[in-house]
Design a protein around this motif. Structure first.
Motif, PDB file in Angstrom:
ATOM      1  N   HIS A  38      -9.586  12.554  15.519  1.00  0.00           N
ATOM      2  CA  HIS A  38      -8.629  13.045  14.519  1.00  0.00           C
ATOM      3  C   HIS A  38      -8.386  12.056  13.381  1.00  0.00           C
ATOM      4  CE1 HIS A  38      -7.627  16.337  17.235  1.00  0.00           C
ATOM      5  NE2 HIS A  38      -7.480  15.461  18.204  1.00  0.00           N
ATOM      6  N   PHE A  39      -9.163  10.996  13.304  1.00  0.00           N
ATOM      7  CA  PHE A  39      -8.855   9.986  12.288  1.00  0.00           C
ATOM      8  C   PHE A  39     -10.094   9.199  11.895  1.00  0.00           C
ATOM      9  CE2 PHE A  39      -8.550   7.844  16.356  1.00  0.00           C
ATOM     10  CZ  PHE A  39      -9.194   6.633  16.124  1.00  0.00           C
ATOM     11  N   LEU A  40      -9.942   8.490  10.777  1.00  0.00           N
ATOM     12  CA  LEU A  40     -10.881   7.465  10.329  1.00  0.00           C
ATOM     13  C   LEU A  40     -10.098   6.163  10.192  1.00  0.00           C
ATOM     14  CD1 LEU A  40     -12.521   9.574   7.497  1.00  0.00           C
ATOM     15  CD2 LEU A  40     -13.705   8.852   9.574  1.00  0.00           C
ATOM     16  N   LYS A  41     -10.773   5.036  10.226  1.00  0.00           N
ATOM     17  CA  LYS A  41     -10.128   3.756   9.950  1.00  0.00           C
ATOM     18  C   LYS A  41     -10.790   3.133   8.735  1.00  0.00           C
ATOM     19  CE  LYS A  41      -8.316   2.534  14.516  1.00  0.00           C
ATOM     20  NZ  LYS A  41      -8.334   1.534  15.621  1.00  0.00           N
ATOM     21  N   GLY A  42      -9.953   2.614   7.819  1.00  0.00           N
ATOM     22  CA  GLY A  42     -10.479   2.046   6.591  1.00  0.00           C
ATOM     23  C   GLY A  42     -10.005   0.625   6.361  1.00  0.00           C
ATOM     24  N   GLN A  43     -10.915  -0.201   5.866  1.00  0.00           N
ATOM     25  CA  GLN A  43     -10.587  -1.569   5.498  1.00  0.00           C
ATOM     26  C   GLN A  43     -10.502  -1.658   3.985  1.00  0.00           C
ATOM     27  OE1 GLN A  43      -9.837  -4.111   7.589  1.00  0.00           O
ATOM     28  NE2 GLN A  43      -9.359  -5.358   5.809  1.00  0.00           N
ATOM     29  N   PRO A  44      -9.351  -2.092   3.449  1.00  0.00           N
ATOM     30  CA  PRO A  44      -9.229  -2.185   1.986  1.00  0.00           C
ATOM     31  C   PRO A  44     -10.337  -3.036   1.377  1.00  0.00           C
ATOM     32  CG  PRO A  44      -7.108  -2.512   3.052  1.00  0.00           C
ATOM     33  CD  PRO A  44      -8.121  -2.496   4.140  1.00  0.00           C
ATOM     34  N   VAL A  45     -10.887  -2.566   0.291  1.00  0.00           N
ATOM     35  CA  VAL A  45     -11.931  -3.293  -0.419  1.00  0.00           C
ATOM     36  C   VAL A  45     -11.326  -4.578  -0.982  1.00  0.00           C
ATOM     37  CG1 VAL A  45     -13.529  -3.214  -2.377  1.00  0.00           C
ATOM     38  CG2 VAL A  45     -13.164  -1.168  -0.964  1.00  0.00           C
ATOM     39  N   PHE A  53       0.806  -1.219   0.000  1.00  0.00           N
ATOM     40  CA  PHE A  53       0.000   0.000   0.000  1.00  0.00           C
ATOM     41  C   PHE A  53       0.844   1.276   0.000  1.00  0.00           C
ATOM     42  CE2 PHE A  53      -3.689  -2.288   2.410  1.00  0.00           C
ATOM     43  CZ  PHE A  53      -3.979  -2.986   1.249  1.00  0.00           C
ATOM     44  N   MET A  54       2.068   1.199   0.531  1.00  0.00           N
ATOM     45  CA  MET A  54       2.859   2.419   0.729  1.00  0.00           C
ATOM     46  C   MET A  54       3.123   3.124  -0.601  1.00  0.00           C
ATOM     47  SD  MET A  54       4.075   4.479   2.917  1.00  0.00           S
ATOM     48  CE  MET A  54       4.016   3.553   4.446  1.00  0.00           C
ATOM     49  N   GLY A  55       2.762   4.422  -0.638  1.00  0.00           N
ATOM     50  CA  GLY A  55       2.952   5.222  -1.842  1.00  0.00           C
ATOM     51  C   GLY A  55       1.901   4.956  -2.907  1.00  0.00           C
ATOM     52  N   LYS A  56       0.827   4.260  -2.525  1.00  0.00           N
ATOM     53  CA  LYS A  56      -0.193   3.882  -3.503  1.00  0.00           C
ATOM     54  C   LYS A  56      -1.553   4.508  -3.151  1.00  0.00           C
ATOM     55  CE  LYS A  56       2.640   0.737  -5.366  1.00  0.00           C
ATOM     56  NZ  LYS A  56       3.711   0.673  -4.385  1.00  0.00           N
ATOM     57  N   MET A  57      -2.414   4.560  -4.150  1.00  0.00           N
ATOM     58  CA  MET A  57      -3.800   4.965  -3.977  1.00  0.00           C
ATOM     59  C   MET A  57      -4.626   3.689  -3.805  1.00  0.00           C
ATOM     60  SD  MET A  57      -5.563   7.918  -3.999  1.00  0.00           S
ATOM     61  CE  MET A  57      -4.855   9.110  -5.126  1.00  0.00           C
ATOM     62  N   VAL A  58      -5.342   3.590  -2.676  1.00  0.00           N
ATOM     63  CA  VAL A  58      -6.072   2.374  -2.323  1.00  0.00           C
ATOM     64  C   VAL A  58      -7.531   2.722  -2.035  1.00  0.00           C
ATOM     65  CG1 VAL A  58      -6.158   0.405  -0.740  1.00  0.00           C
ATOM     66  CG2 VAL A  58      -3.962   1.441  -1.298  1.00  0.00           C
ATOM     67  N   GLU A  59      -8.436   1.816  -2.373  1.00  0.00           N
ATOM     68  CA  GLU A  59      -9.863   2.005  -2.077  1.00  0.00           C
ATOM     69  C   GLU A  59     -10.188   1.295  -0.769  1.00  0.00           C
ATOM     70  OE1 GLU A  59     -13.845   2.225  -4.789  1.00  0.00           O
ATOM     71  OE2 GLU A  59     -12.635   0.397  -4.952  1.00  0.00           O
ATOM     72  N   VAL A  60     -10.857   1.997   0.168  1.00  0.00           N
ATOM     73  CA  VAL A  60     -11.158   1.434   1.487  1.00  0.00           C
ATOM     74  C   VAL A  60     -12.606   1.726   1.873  1.00  0.00           C
ATOM     75  CG1 VAL A  60      -8.771   1.666   2.286  1.00  0.00           C
ATOM     76  CG2 VAL A  60     -10.403   3.516   2.725  1.00  0.00           C
ATOM     77  N   ASP A  61     -13.115   0.897   2.756  1.00  0.00           N
ATOM     78  CA  ASP A  61     -14.427   1.121   3.379  1.00  0.00           C
ATOM     79  C   ASP A  61     -14.180   1.647   4.793  1.00  0.00           C
ATOM     80  OD1 ASP A  61     -16.050   0.296   1.252  1.00  0.00           O
ATOM     81  OD2 ASP A  61     -15.820  -1.825   1.812  1.00  0.00           O
ATOM     82  N   ILE A  62     -14.770   2.784   5.137  1.00  0.00           N
ATOM     83  CA  ILE A  62     -14.593   3.387   6.460  1.00  0.00           C
ATOM     84  C   ILE A  62     -15.467   2.648   7.467  1.00  0.00           C
ATOM     85  CG2 ILE A  62     -14.760   5.491   7.829  1.00  0.00           C
ATOM     86  CD1 ILE A  62     -12.601   5.547   5.618  1.00  0.00           C
ATOM     87  N   TYR A  63     -14.868   2.146   8.543  1.00  0.00           N
ATOM     88  CA  TYR A  63     -15.624   1.369   9.527  1.00  0.00           C
ATOM     89  C   TYR A  63     -15.543   1.952  10.946  1.00  0.00           C
ATOM     90  CZ  TYR A  63     -11.118  -0.670  10.954  1.00  0.00           C
ATOM     91  OH  TYR A  63      -9.836  -0.849  11.414  1.00  0.00           O
ATOM     92  N   GLU A  64     -14.691   2.962  11.152  1.00  0.00           N
ATOM     93  CA  GLU A  64     -14.549   3.532  12.505  1.00  0.00           C
ATOM     94  C   GLU A  64     -14.066   4.968  12.393  1.00  0.00           C
ATOM     95  OE1 GLU A  64     -11.771   2.832  16.481  1.00  0.00           O
ATOM     96  OE2 GLU A  64     -12.241   1.087  15.206  1.00  0.00           O
ATOM     97  N   SER A  65     -14.441   5.797  13.383  1.00  0.00           N
ATOM     98  CA  SER A  65     -13.968   7.187  13.387  1.00  0.00           C
ATOM     99  C   SER A  65     -13.539   7.581  14.787  1.00  0.00           C
ATOM    100  CB  SER A  65     -15.069   8.139  12.908  1.00  0.00           C
ATOM    101  OG  SER A  65     -16.111   8.233  13.869  1.00  0.00           O
ATOM    102  N   GLY A  66     -12.593   8.510  14.845  1.00  0.00           N
ATOM    103  CA  GLY A  66     -12.156   9.093  16.107  1.00  0.00           C
ATOM    104  C   GLY A  66     -12.141  10.604  15.971  1.00  0.00           C
TER     105      GLY A  66
END
Length: 581
Positions: A484-491, A469-482
């Protein structure tokens, strides 16, 4: 000639280098006609057996240097440039402060705590008998402070001469280089943009588009250091961006003391620059705009909205308000009113749906009343800024605000707490749970548990640590929020998109080396920093060996010429004797 132990303070490095004398960089490239004959098959053996001087030698170019930077992204860019030049010259940039021979301390003068850390670092370096070079806004703004006496200083516009200052400091000299760069009397933006650099993050390039600003805020010490506005030409900025993408960068940050004021001194403006930059950004790579004060963006709202809607530009803007009281803003000399700030924010929120607006607030500015502060609280409650920088007011020496009657310390602290409580009373990201987003992964989280990515609105999204993933554009589903942040699970079976047009440089690798430099040192300059630095340190020592060889060669040539002259004189006398006879 000063001895290596000389600690007398010199006003400027020119006290050591006259205009007629060559500088280290000139000496570095001046030996065009020396061609040492080396048998290729024995090259590696020769390099292994060549004796090297100890690291505490006064021979410049072989020491270890630790660089510490405080403050804004502009300061961080300066630190990267200084690291790159020193590494390119042969010094090793180390992350181990205790192991370093010299500390390069790059300071910030915005707040008292930052300067306190700077001062404490100087004291610690002195206790550990380290050589010291000071940089950044603190010594530039107040070079005559007692705790800076006898120490080498390099000014914010002179970072392209850091090798000279470090070299002389290694020799035991104390030098100061604080001049302004000018062209026909006109102040320039500063050091060239094409200098060697070591990026802290090889995926992110920080580009300073101008230095200084047009304001005269009564609390600001940075203006004393960075001065009035001086912009870099558009073509130079575009070339720097193109070079960065060619080195694998996938995200560019534009920075300055006020990006909105860009170009006013050279007959252009920020939107004109941004459209030129957007044209060279590869698909999937992103551009992040820096801080802009309200007065200078008001003129370009329509164009800025179009730019912020561009798919390769983050829908993010940092616009400091500082206070929601017009009377306080007037005392600060901010040159706008609260209505101006609201107009900018409301327009951008309407034209750029979902845009992230970050802002700054100062608590307890001199003259701020309880009513003034209540207005500020209401502003935060109304707009619920997802990113808010809360600063307790610190009087900076030499500023008008430092001379004004101060708000009591306990009141400032309480107002800071009250504003922090309001800020933490809302969560700006809850409504995003369940969204599918494209995110650009650029770094690792502080706790090393996640990779950090940013979505279209430059909101922080934490994703699993998959090296792909590093340096890449990835599609994710957001499943949690804080907060200052969101958490995403890669599709599942997501396509990983690579925005960079080249493979990124290794961490610590020197960027931006000129063709001339590469030709002289060879392909090893593209290796990681430790190998590069070691090879270049060997090269630094080899330069000295070569210099000695040149000296010996010159002696042999001189001796040969003298013997030839004597031989001719002898033959001439013999010939004259025979003719006479």
């Amino acid at each position: 000639m000063p001895s290596a132990s000389c600690d007398a303070l010199l006003d400027d490095i020119e006290d050591i280098f006259s205009q007629e004398e060559s500088k280290p960089q000139d000496r570095h490239f001046s030996r065009k006609h020396v061609f040492p004959k080396v048998r290729r098959r024995n090259t590696q053996k020769y390099l292994q057996e060549e004796p090297r001087p100890p690291s505490d030698s006064t021979i410049p170019g072989i020491q270890k240097i630790w660089i510490r930077t405080w403050g804004c992204s502009h300061n961080n860019s300066d630190g990267e440039y200084m690291a790159g030049q020193l590494a390119a010259y042969g010094y090793k940039i180390t992350e181990n402060a205790s192991d370093a021979d010299l500390w390069l301390l790059n300071s910030c003068t915005v707040k008292n705590p930052a300067e306190d850390h700077f001062r404490n670092s100087i004291r610690k370096a002195q206790e550990e008998n380290k050589k010291i070079v000071l940089a950044g806004c603190v010594p530039q703004a107040q070079p005559r402070q007692d705790y800076l006496k006898g120490l080498s200083i390099i000014g914010v516009q002179q970072i392209d001469r850091v090798v000279e200052v470090v070299e002389e400091t290694i020799k035991g000299h104390s030098v100061r280089l604080l001049g302004q760069k000018k062209d026909n009397g006109k102040r320039l933006g500063g050091a060239r943009l094409d200098l060697p650099k070591i990026r802290k993050n090889p995926l992110i390039e920080i580009i300073s588009i101008n230095t200084g600003c047009l304001n005269a805020c009564t609390y600001c010490k940075t203006k004393h250091a960075r001065g009035n506005l001086a912009s870099y030409p558009i073509d130079e900025l575009v070339e720097r961006a193109k070079q960065s993408f060619q080195e694998g960068v996938c995200e560019i940050w534009l920075t300055s003391e006020d990006t909105g004021a860009y170009g006013r001194d050279i007959g252009t403006d920020l939107p004109t620059l941004l459209w030129k930059l957007v044209a060279v950004i590869p698909e999937g790579a992103m551009l992040r705009l820096g801080m802009t004060n309200p007065p200078y963006i008001l003129e370009h709202l329509e164009e800025m909205a179009k730019i912020l809607n561009h798919p390769r530009v983050y829908a993010f803007l940092h616009i400091p308000v500082q206070s929601a009281s017009d009377s306080v803003l007037m005392d600060m000399k901010r040159e706008y009113c609260v209505a101006d700030f609201k107009r900018v924010v409301d327009f951008l929120k309407e034209k750029v749906p979902g845009i992230t607006i970050a802002t700054d607030i100062i608590c307890g500015f001199p003259g701020e009343t309880d009513q003034d502060f209540q207005e500020t609280l209401k502003l935060v409650e109304e707009y619920k800024f997802p990113s808010l920088f809360i600063n307790q007011f610190y009087p900076r020496p030499g500023t008008p605000a430092a001379k004004a009657e101060q708000v009591p310390a306990h009141v400032k602290k309480q107002r800071t707490k009250d504003l922090s409580r309001v800020f933490h009373s809302y969560n700006p990201y809850d409504h995003k749970i369940g969204e599918r987003q494209q995110v650009l992964v650029t770094e690792e989280s502080f706790d090393s548990k996640f990779y950090v990515a940013h979505n279209r609105f430059y909101e922080q999204v934490l994703v699993p640590k998959n090296p792909e993933f590093m340096g890449k554009m990835v599609e994710v589903d957001i499943y949690e929020s804080g907060k200052h942040f969101l958490k995403g699970q890669p599709v599942l079976d997501t396509k990983i998109y690579t925005p960079s047009i080249s493979k990124p440089l290794a961490k610590g690798e020197v960027s931006g080396l000129t063709k001339e430099f590469r030709n002289r040192f060879g392909n090893h300059l593209t290796s990681p920093s430790d190998t590069c630095a070691a090879t270049l340190r060997d090269s630094a020592y080899s330069r000295i060996v070569l210099q000695m060889s040149q000296h010996d060669c010159a002696l042999w040539v001189a001796a040969g010429l003298a013997l030839t002259a004597l031989l001719f004189a002898f033959l001439a006398r013999v010939y004259a004797y025979n003719v006479t006879k």
